[in-house]
Design an enzyme around this catalytic site. Structure first.
Site, mmCIF file in Angstrom:
data_model
loop_
_atom_site.group_PDB
_atom_site.id
_atom_site.type_symbol
_atom_site.label_atom_id
_atom_site.label_comp_id
_atom_site.label_asym_id
_atom_site.label_seq_id
_atom_site.Cartn_x
_atom_site.Cartn_y
_atom_site.Cartn_z
ATOM 1 C CD GLU A 47 -2.727 1.531 2.365
ATOM 2 O OE1 GLU A 47 -3.615 2.390 2.269
ATOM 3 O OE2 GLU A 47 -2.488 0.915 3.421
ATOM 4 C CD GLU B 251 2.621 8.317 5.196
ATOM 5 O OE1 GLU B 251 1.581 7.907 4.686
ATOM 6 O OE2 GLU B 251 3.045 9.482 5.052
ATOM 7 C CG ASP C 182 8.728 10.510 -2.663
ATOM 8 O OD1 ASP C 182 7.832 9.909 -3.295
ATOM 9 O OD2 ASP C 182 8.984 11.708 -2.823
ATOM 10 C CG ASP D 11 -1.515 13.492 -0.213
ATOM 11 O OD1 ASP D 11 -2.422 13.255 0.600
ATOM 12 O OD2 ASP D 11 -0.314 13.436 0.081
ATOM 13 C CG ASP E 297 -13.480 11.758 -0.516
ATOM 14 O OD1 ASP E 297 -12.239 11.738 -0.708
ATOM 15 O OD2 ASP E 297 -14.048 12.681 0.105
ATOM 16 C CB THR F 223 -8.588 3.686 4.265
ATOM 17 O OG1 THR F 223 -9.268 4.891 3.922
ATOM 18 C CG2 THR F 223 -8.515 2.778 3.056
ATOM 19 C CD GLU F 224 -6.154 5.286 9.933
ATOM 20 O OE1 GLU F 224 -5.475 5.320 8.886
ATOM 21 O OE2 GLU F 224 -5.752 4.768 10.982
ATOM 22 C CE1 TYR F 225 -6.439 10.749 5.967
ATOM 23 C CE2 TYR F 225 -7.423 12.215 4.362
ATOM 24 C CZ TYR F 225 -6.501 11.983 5.351
ATOM 25 O OH TYR F 225 -5.643 12.986 5.731
ATOM 26 C CD GLU F 226 -13.429 2.715 2.171
ATOM 27 O OE1 GLU F 226 -12.247 2.326 2.215
ATOM 28 O OE2 GLU F 226 -14.347 2.051 1.668
HETATM 29 N N1 SAM Z 1 -4.339 5.728 2.872
HETATM 30 C C1 SAM Z 1 -4.706 6.388 4.104
HETATM 31 C C2 SAM Z 1 -6.198 6.410 4.236
HETATM 32 O O1 SAM Z 1 -6.903 6.130 3.253
HETATM 33 O O2 SAM Z 1 -6.692 6.662 5.343
HETATM 34 C C3 SAM Z 1 -4.101 7.795 4.205
HETATM 35 C C4 SAM Z 1 -4.544 8.787 3.165
HETATM 36 S S1 SAM Z 1 -3.658 10.328 3.247
HETATM 37 C C5 SAM Z 1 -4.703 11.451 2.454
HETATM 38 C C6 SAM Z 1 -2.400 10.114 2.019
HETATM 39 C C7 SAM Z 1 -1.093 9.586 2.615
HETATM 40 O O3 SAM Z 1 -0.222 9.287 1.538
HETATM 41 C C8 SAM Z 1 -0.394 10.591 3.501
HETATM 42 O O4 SAM Z 1 -0.077 9.990 4.743
HETATM 43 C C9 SAM Z 1 0.862 10.961 2.701
HETATM 44 O O5 SAM Z 1 1.965 11.287 3.524
HETATM 45 C C10 SAM Z 1 1.097 9.705 1.899
HETATM 46 N N2 SAM Z 1 1.828 9.945 0.640
HETATM 47 C C11 SAM Z 1 1.529 10.865 -0.309
HETATM 48 N N3 SAM Z 1 2.411 10.838 -1.310
HETATM 49 C C12 SAM Z 1 3.306 9.862 -1.004
HETATM 50 C C13 SAM Z 1 4.461 9.349 -1.653
HETATM 51 N N4 SAM Z 1 4.887 9.884 -2.813
HETATM 52 N N5 SAM Z 1 5.141 8.335 -1.066
HETATM 53 C C14 SAM Z 1 4.720 7.833 0.122
HETATM 54 N N6 SAM Z 1 3.622 8.272 0.794
HETATM 55 C C15 SAM Z 1 2.928 9.279 0.235
#
Ligand code: SAM
Length: 212
Positions: free
Chosen positions: A43, A68, A95, A117, A153, A192-195
């Protein structure tokens, strides 16, 4: 995700048995870090890890890696893992743009992207995890018959992602703009948390599955 720099997060990640240090040294050899040699699902952008921890608990026949970028976020998942360790799950703080340095061709069986994001400005489109630039990176590590699953979403990001799939030379296998009312795609869905947060506000959840 609102981000607070948590003192000690980097040190906790560096010393945890649940995180991978120097992941590029394991390229081509990921099976060796798990007790069982079995398919590998990752993931990208796992946030606090609710989805991947539940998946790893439900599917002991799969190995999972949660990726992450931010240590302060990953720390939350580590704390949960300490309460409930899972032998088939590891985390790494990188990253995802560097994914080709970390996994060898064909090493990954499935990629999950959840509530990535949106990067709403056009000039930032290539930072989106469903941009053609990221699909090209996934192409290098995903098994030929592997697949990518994406939930969000964000309608604009979902439309963009649907358009990027053919541009990247991939194929759309399934798609819905209302996952929680789609009997087939919602079967076995792990939130997921956001879902949880956005669906409780009434936002419909979109999901797509893509392969090559
Ligand atoms: N997947 C989780 C959820 O659905 O609850 C978290 C969603 S959150 C909006 C997006 C996460 O992706 C953030 O924690 C961000 O730091 C991570 N993220 C964004 N771009 C990334 C990248 N290029 N590599 C690793 N993580 C990344």
């Amino acid at each position: 995700m609102r981000l607070r720099n948590i003192p000690g997060a980097d040190e906790a990640i560096a010393s945890s048995e649940y995180t991978i240090k120097e992941p590029e040294t394991l390229k081509g050899n990921w099976k060796s870090i798990f007790p069982k040699a079995q398919p590998l699902h990752i993931e990208i952008g796992m946030g606090k890890g609710r989805f991947i921890m539940e998946m790893a608990s439900l599917h002991p026949e799969i190995n999972y890696i949660g990726i992450e970028r931010y240590s302060s976020v990953l720390l939350r998942a580590l704390q949960k893992m300490e309460q409930n360790p899972l032998p088939n799950l590891k985390f790494m703080c990188i990253d995802a743009a560097d994914i080709e340095e970390i996994f060898a061709p064909d090493e990954v069986d499935r990629i999950y992207l959840n509530f990535s994001d949106p990067w709403p400005k056009d000039r930032h489109a290539k930072r989106r995890l469903t941009s053609r630039q990221f699909f090209a990176r996934y192409d290098k590590v995903l098994k030929k018959d592997g697949r990518l699953e994406f939930k969000t979403d964000n309608q604009d990001l979902f439309t963009f992602s649907l358009e990027e799939i053919p541009q990247a030379g991939w194929h759309l296998d399934a798609c819905t703009r209302d996952l929680h009312h789609d009997a087939i795609l919602n079967e076995g869905n792990v939130m997921t948390e956001y879902e949880e947060k956005f669906s409780s506000m009434g936002n419909p959840i979109c999901k797509l599955i893509a392969s090559r």
